[in-house]
Scaffold this motif. Structure first.
Motif, PDB file in Angstrom:
ATOM      1  N   ALA A   1      -0.990   5.895 -14.736  1.00  0.00           N
ATOM      2  CA  ALA A   1      -0.973   4.532 -15.285  1.00  0.00           C
ATOM      3  C   ALA A   1       0.212   3.775 -14.701  1.00  0.00           C
ATOM      4  O   ALA A   1       1.320   4.298 -14.635  1.00  0.00           O
ATOM      5  N   GLY A   2      -0.030   2.542 -14.243  1.00  0.00           N
ATOM      6  CA  GLY A   2       1.058   1.711 -13.736  1.00  0.00           C
ATOM      7  C   GLY A   2       1.390   1.945 -12.275  1.00  0.00           C
ATOM      8  O   GLY A   2       2.243   1.265 -11.713  1.00  0.00           O
ATOM      9  N   ARG A   3       0.752   2.914 -11.662  1.00  0.00           N
ATOM     10  CA  ARG A   3       0.980   3.150 -10.216  1.00  0.00           C
ATOM     11  C   ARG A   3      -0.343   3.086  -9.480  1.00  0.00           C
ATOM     12  O   ARG A   3      -1.252   3.847  -9.798  1.00  0.00           O
ATOM     13  N   TYR A   4      -0.437   2.185  -8.545  1.00  0.00           N
ATOM     14  CA  TYR A   4      -1.693   1.983  -7.819  1.00  0.00           C
ATOM     15  C   TYR A   4      -1.447   2.185  -6.331  1.00  0.00           C
ATOM     16  O   TYR A   4      -0.316   2.084  -5.859  1.00  0.00           O
ATOM     17  N   ARG A   5      -2.515   2.435  -5.620  1.00  0.00           N
ATOM     18  CA  ARG A   5      -2.360   2.651  -4.172  1.00  0.00           C
ATOM     19  C   ARG A   5      -2.352   1.321  -3.417  1.00  0.00           C
ATOM     20  O   ARG A   5      -1.918   1.246  -2.296  1.00  0.00           O
ATOM     21  N   GLN A   6      -2.901   0.289  -4.054  1.00  0.00           N
ATOM     22  CA  GLN A   6      -2.642  -1.077  -3.590  1.00  0.00           C
ATOM     23  C   GLN A   6      -2.080  -1.830  -4.789  1.00  0.00           C
ATOM     24  O   GLN A   6      -2.740  -1.917  -5.826  1.00  0.00           O
ATOM     25  N   HIS A   7      -0.852  -2.313  -4.658  1.00  0.00           N
ATOM     26  CA  HIS A   7      -0.321  -3.172  -5.721  1.00  0.00           C
ATOM     27  C   HIS A   7       0.175  -4.462  -5.077  1.00  0.00           C
ATOM     28  O   HIS A   7       0.178  -4.586  -3.850  1.00  0.00           O
ATOM     29  N   HIS A   8       0.568  -5.417  -5.907  1.00  0.00           N
ATOM     30  CA  HIS A   8       0.939  -6.733  -5.378  1.00  0.00           C
ATOM     31  C   HIS A   8       2.362  -7.067  -5.786  1.00  0.00           C
ATOM     32  O   HIS A   8       2.737  -6.866  -6.938  1.00  0.00           O
TER      33      HIS A   8
ATOM     34  N   ASN B   1       8.157   1.840 -16.054  1.00  0.00           N
ATOM     35  CA  ASN B   1       8.585   0.664 -16.807  1.00  0.00           C
ATOM     36  C   ASN B   1       9.328  -0.386 -15.980  1.00  0.00           C
ATOM     37  O   ASN B   1       9.821  -1.357 -16.521  1.00  0.00           O
ATOM     38  N   ALA B   2       9.417  -0.182 -14.655  1.00  0.00           N
ATOM     39  CA  ALA B   2      10.151  -1.155 -13.837  1.00  0.00           C
ATOM     40  C   ALA B   2       9.260  -2.341 -13.489  1.00  0.00           C
ATOM     41  O   ALA B   2       8.181  -2.192 -12.934  1.00  0.00           O
ATOM     42  N   LEU B   3       9.748  -3.524 -13.850  1.00  0.00           N
ATOM     43  CA  LEU B   3       8.996  -4.737 -13.517  1.00  0.00           C
ATOM     44  C   LEU B   3       9.367  -5.237 -12.130  1.00  0.00           C
ATOM     45  O   LEU B   3       8.574  -5.877 -11.462  1.00  0.00           O
ATOM     46  N   GLY B   4      10.592  -4.978 -11.750  1.00  0.00           N
ATOM     47  CA  GLY B   4      11.025  -5.441 -10.443  1.00  0.00           C
ATOM     48  C   GLY B   4      12.415  -4.926 -10.153  1.00  0.00           C
ATOM     49  O   GLY B   4      13.118  -4.451 -11.055  1.00  0.00           O
ATOM     50  N   GLY B   5      12.799  -5.013  -8.891  1.00  0.00           N
ATOM     51  CA  GLY B   5      14.140  -4.568  -8.542  1.00  0.00           C
ATOM     52  C   GLY B   5      14.462  -4.948  -7.122  1.00  0.00           C
ATOM     53  O   GLY B   5      13.590  -5.362  -6.357  1.00  0.00           O
TER      54      GLY B   5
ATOM     55  N   PHE C   1       0.840  -1.203   0.000  1.00  0.00           N
ATOM     56  CA  PHE C   1       0.000   0.000   0.000  1.00  0.00           C
ATOM     57  C   PHE C   1       0.874   1.250   0.000  1.00  0.00           C
ATOM     58  O   PHE C   1       1.711   1.409   0.888  1.00  0.00           O
ATOM     59  N   ARG C   2       0.674   2.080  -1.006  1.00  0.00           N
ATOM     60  CA  ARG C   2       1.429   3.333  -1.060  1.00  0.00           C
ATOM     61  C   ARG C   2       0.514   4.428  -1.570  1.00  0.00           C
ATOM     62  O   ARG C   2      -0.172   4.237  -2.589  1.00  0.00           O
ATOM     63  N   TYR C   3       0.528   5.557  -0.882  1.00  0.00           N
ATOM     64  CA  TYR C   3      -0.303   6.688  -1.317  1.00  0.00           C
ATOM     65  C   TYR C   3       0.446   7.400  -2.437  1.00  0.00           C
ATOM     66  O   TYR C   3       1.196   8.336  -2.215  1.00  0.00           O
ATOM     67  N   GLU C   4       0.251   6.923  -3.665  1.00  0.00           N
ATOM     68  CA  GLU C   4       0.977   7.443  -4.824  1.00  0.00           C
ATOM     69  C   GLU C   4       0.087   8.417  -5.581  1.00  0.00           C
ATOM     70  O   GLU C   4      -1.131   8.309  -5.516  1.00  0.00           O
ATOM     71  N   ARG C   5       0.735   9.308  -6.337  1.00  0.00           N
ATOM     72  CA  ARG C   5      -0.040  10.139  -7.247  1.00  0.00           C
ATOM     73  C   ARG C   5      -0.637   9.205  -8.287  1.00  0.00           C
ATOM     74  O   ARG C   5       0.049   8.326  -8.802  1.00  0.00           O
TER      75      ARG C   5
ATOM     76  N   PHE D   1      14.459  -9.045  -3.600  1.00  0.00           N
ATOM     77  CA  PHE D   1      13.849  -8.184  -4.620  1.00  0.00           C
ATOM     78  C   PHE D   1      12.344  -8.160  -4.456  1.00  0.00           C
ATOM     79  O   PHE D   1      11.757  -8.998  -3.738  1.00  0.00           O
ATOM     80  N   GLY D   2      11.718  -7.200  -5.136  1.00  0.00           N
ATOM     81  CA  GLY D   2      10.256  -7.160  -5.222  1.00  0.00           C
ATOM     82  C   GLY D   2       9.884  -6.910  -6.674  1.00  0.00           C
ATOM     83  O   GLY D   2      10.534  -6.108  -7.362  1.00  0.00           O
ATOM     84  N   ALA D   3       8.867  -7.608  -7.167  1.00  0.00           N
ATOM     85  CA  ALA D   3       8.438  -7.421  -8.556  1.00  0.00           C
ATOM     86  C   ALA D   3       6.923  -7.257  -8.572  1.00  0.00           C
ATOM     87  O   ALA D   3       6.208  -7.970  -7.849  1.00  0.00           O
ATOM     88  N   GLY D   4       6.435  -6.329  -9.373  1.00  0.00           N
ATOM     89  CA  GLY D   4       5.007  -6.000  -9.360  1.00  0.00           C
ATOM     90  C   GLY D   4       4.178  -6.936 -10.242  1.00  0.00           C
ATOM     91  O   GLY D   4       4.414  -7.057 -11.449  1.00  0.00           O
ATOM     92  N   LEU D   5       3.187  -7.589  -9.646  1.00  0.00           N
ATOM     93  CA  LEU D   5       2.350  -8.532 -10.407  1.00  0.00           C
ATOM     94  C   LEU D   5       1.500  -7.821 -11.460  1.00  0.00           C
ATOM     95  O   LEU D   5       1.293  -8.347 -12.556  1.00  0.00           O
TER      96      LEU D   5
ATOM     97  N   VAL E   1      20.200   3.831  -7.938  1.00  0.00           N
ATOM     98  CA  VAL E   1      20.362   3.766  -6.471  1.00  0.00           C
ATOM     99  C   VAL E   1      19.172   3.108  -5.791  1.00  0.00           C
ATOM    100  O   VAL E   1      19.269   2.562  -4.716  1.00  0.00           O
ATOM    101  N   ARG E   2      17.993   3.200  -6.380  1.00  0.00           N
ATOM    102  CA  ARG E   2      16.737   2.705  -5.810  1.00  0.00           C
ATOM    103  C   ARG E   2      16.313   3.539  -4.600  1.00  0.00           C
ATOM    104  O   ARG E   2      17.113   4.195  -3.970  1.00  0.00           O
ATOM    105  N   GLY E   3      15.014   3.491  -4.321  1.00  0.00           N
ATOM    106  CA  GLY E   3      14.436   4.476  -3.410  1.00  0.00           C
ATOM    107  C   GLY E   3      14.497   4.186  -1.922  1.00  0.00           C
ATOM    108  O   GLY E   3      13.882   4.893  -1.152  1.00  0.00           O
TER     109      GLY E   3
HETATM  110  P1  AMP Z   1       9.878  -1.056  -5.193  1.00  0.00           P
HETATM  111  O1  AMP Z   1       9.665  -1.647  -3.837  1.00  0.00           O
HETATM  112  O2  AMP Z   1       9.441   0.366  -5.279  1.00  0.00           O
HETATM  113  O3  AMP Z   1      11.222  -1.313  -5.735  1.00  0.00           O
HETATM  114  O4  AMP Z   1       8.877  -1.823  -6.160  1.00  0.00           O
HETATM  115  C1  AMP Z   1       9.117  -3.112  -6.657  1.00  0.00           C
HETATM  116  C2  AMP Z   1       8.244  -3.330  -7.848  1.00  0.00           C
HETATM  117  O5  AMP Z   1       6.870  -3.243  -7.457  1.00  0.00           O
HETATM  118  C3  AMP Z   1       8.392  -2.271  -8.939  1.00  0.00           C
HETATM  119  O6  AMP Z   1       9.421  -2.627  -9.812  1.00  0.00           O
HETATM  120  C4  AMP Z   1       7.033  -2.335  -9.612  1.00  0.00           C
HETATM  121  O7  AMP Z   1       6.959  -3.414 -10.517  1.00  0.00           O
HETATM  122  C5  AMP Z   1       6.101  -2.610  -8.472  1.00  0.00           C
HETATM  123  N1  AMP Z   1       5.501  -1.383  -7.922  1.00  0.00           N
HETATM  124  C6  AMP Z   1       6.005  -0.538  -7.002  1.00  0.00           C
HETATM  125  N2  AMP Z   1       5.145   0.445  -6.707  1.00  0.00           N
HETATM  126  C7  AMP Z   1       4.043   0.217  -7.461  1.00  0.00           C
HETATM  127  C8  AMP Z   1       2.768   0.869  -7.595  1.00  0.00           C
HETATM  128  N3  AMP Z   1       2.455   1.947  -6.889  1.00  0.00           N
HETATM  129  N4  AMP Z   1       1.878   0.343  -8.471  1.00  0.00           N
HETATM  130  C9  AMP Z   1       2.171  -0.762  -9.189  1.00  0.00           C
HETATM  131  N5  AMP Z   1       3.334  -1.424  -9.091  1.00  0.00           N
HETATM  132  C10 AMP Z   1       4.275  -0.950  -8.234  1.00  0.00           C
END
Ligand code: AMP
Length: 426
Positions: free
Chosen positions: A126-133, A286-290, A119-123, A311-315, A264-266
């Protein structure tokens, strides 16, 4: 009518919108099942942690000045006046559980994975959700560069199994904690005289989280950064060897990698290897995972001094890329048989037949609402159904059922005794 909250979405058996295809349950099952079988091949076991934790866990681990902590956390006070936060990322939670349950006593290396909502309170965009997996892994206890390579190879194995192509692996090293600190200071000393030329965001980060300026997409920042000192000049011999080990192992397995000294990653806890995988099939996000290495994190949270990589990758994005690249996905699951009774006696019989066939392993459903035959047939035709069986008084008397094969648009009378045989899939 109360509508869904902003920035979130439903995952449905069927999404009627063309652009909502990625939100269909069967695609999520497909990706999740693939993840589960691959992680077990690689020796990872699943961990599930609560979706909320004490806020302090995230502020201490992710870093007080990061975007996640300053702007994006869903933090609330519960009725007992405890400050809690919906999990914005998985690593801190796994580390907390590891320490609390003293898991280190179970061995020297611990390989854990999770598939979980974040869960992240994002702006909203497209591609950014407030609940992602996220599908994430944490390998704890192994400092070898093979551990870094193994995790990255696991993520690539997932993409390969799903058929996803044209990926870019960006790789960098941040050195150990001292290298990282020394570099951060050098970058600060270089940027400080140009402070007023930096973008507003970067001015804010200067001194607070200077390394994050390297991520900036602002053109003026980028021009300044082109002449900035490079991390590679601050990394000790030992860390360089570690990094070269990761790169050469990945190259052995033909993973296309780009060394990106700006990556550097966040999140504050990374050191040594960091990586990100991007796909051009996605838009701006465009990041699938990191992920990367975070050797000091467990210790800083009160645990043993064990090295870790994860790592974490977005479903959401993985499924979106699958569809954007037109990859073959499994067919939507189909019901084997939909029964339509005509009359009360037939209804009783259909219900019993349905239960019997389910016990034999067939997926069956039936019309229970006494709708007109034509109406039931019409609604059956719009669903994913292999056969429709119609049973009226006459059929019942003859121990037969009228079986319609939907794909072929044919129908014939089948004796009850032969029904299971007909339903068997080729
Ligand atoms: P992070 O923890 O920010 O490195 O995120 C790992 C991965 O989760 C990213 O590469 C994206 O694929 C996905 N991700 C992160 N934040 C979001 C978001 N707000 N909405 C959708 N996918 C996200």
């Amino acid at each position: 009518m109360v509508q869904i909250a902003k920035g979130v979405f439903d995952i449905l058996p069927h999404d009627p919108d063309q652009e909502g295809q990625w939100k269909q349950t069967y695609l999520w099952h497909y990706v999740e099942n693939t993840i589960r079988s691959l992680t077990s091949l690689y020796g990872f076991s699943e961990i599930r942690t609560p979706i909320f934790e004490k806020t302090e866990l995230f502020t201490r681990s992710i870093g007080e000045t990061t975007d996640i902590v300053t702007k994006e956390m869903y933090t609330f006070e519960d009725k007992g006046k405890r400050l809690l936060t919906l999990r914005p990322e998985g690593t801190a939670c796994v580390m907390r559980a590891f320490i609390e349950k003293n898991l280190q006593q179970l061995g020297s290396v611990h390989k854990l994975y999770y598939i979980a909502p974040m869960f992240r309170y994002e702006r909203q965009q497209a591609g950014r959700y407030r609940q992602h997996h996220q599908f994430g892994v944490e390998a704890i206890g192994n400092s070898s560069y093979f551990q870094d390579a193994e995790c990255i190879l696991l993520l690539f194995a997932l993409f390969k199994t799903l058929g996803i192509e044209n990926l870019k692996l960006h790789l960098n090293t941040l050195g150990n904690a001292q290298d990282r600190a020394a570099y951060s200071k050098a970058l600060y000393d270089y940027l400080k005289p140009h402070e007023k030329d930096l973008s507003e965001d970067s001015q804010y980060r200067l001194g607070k989280n200077t390394l994050r300026i390297l991520d900036s997409k602002d053109l003026k920042d980028r021009t300044l950064l082109n002449k900035a000192p490079s991390i590679m000049d601050f990394v000790t011999r030992e860390e360089q060897e570690h990094f070269e080990g990761v790169c050469s192992t990945l190259k052995t397995f033909k993973i296309p990698l780009v060394i990106n000294p700006f990556l550097v990653r966040g999140i504050d806890y990374y050191n040594k290897t960091v990586f990100e995988i991007t796909s051009e099939s996605l838009g701006a996000q465009n990041a699938l995972g990191g992920g990367g290495r975070y050797d000091g994190l467990l210790h800083s949270l009160g645990g043993a001094d064990l090295p870790s990589f994860g790592f974490g990758a977005g479903l959401e994005r993985i499924i979106q890329v699958l569809l954007a690249q037109g990859k073959t996905v499994p067919e939507k699951p189909m019901l084997d048989l939909y029964l339509i009774p005509v009359g009360d006696k037939a209804k009783q019989h259909c219900f019993a037949l349905m239960q019997q066939l389910r016990e034999e392993g067939f997926s069956i459903d039936m019309e229970m609402q006494d709708r007109k035959l034509q109406k039931s047939l019409k609604s059956a035709a719009s669903k994913a159904i292999r056969f429709v069986g119609i049973l009226g008084e006459e059929e019942l008397n003859q121990n037969i059922i009228m079986l319609k094969e939907m794909a072929k648009n044919t129908q014939d009378q089948v004796p009850f005794a032969n029904l299971s045989r007909r339903l068997k899939r080729a």
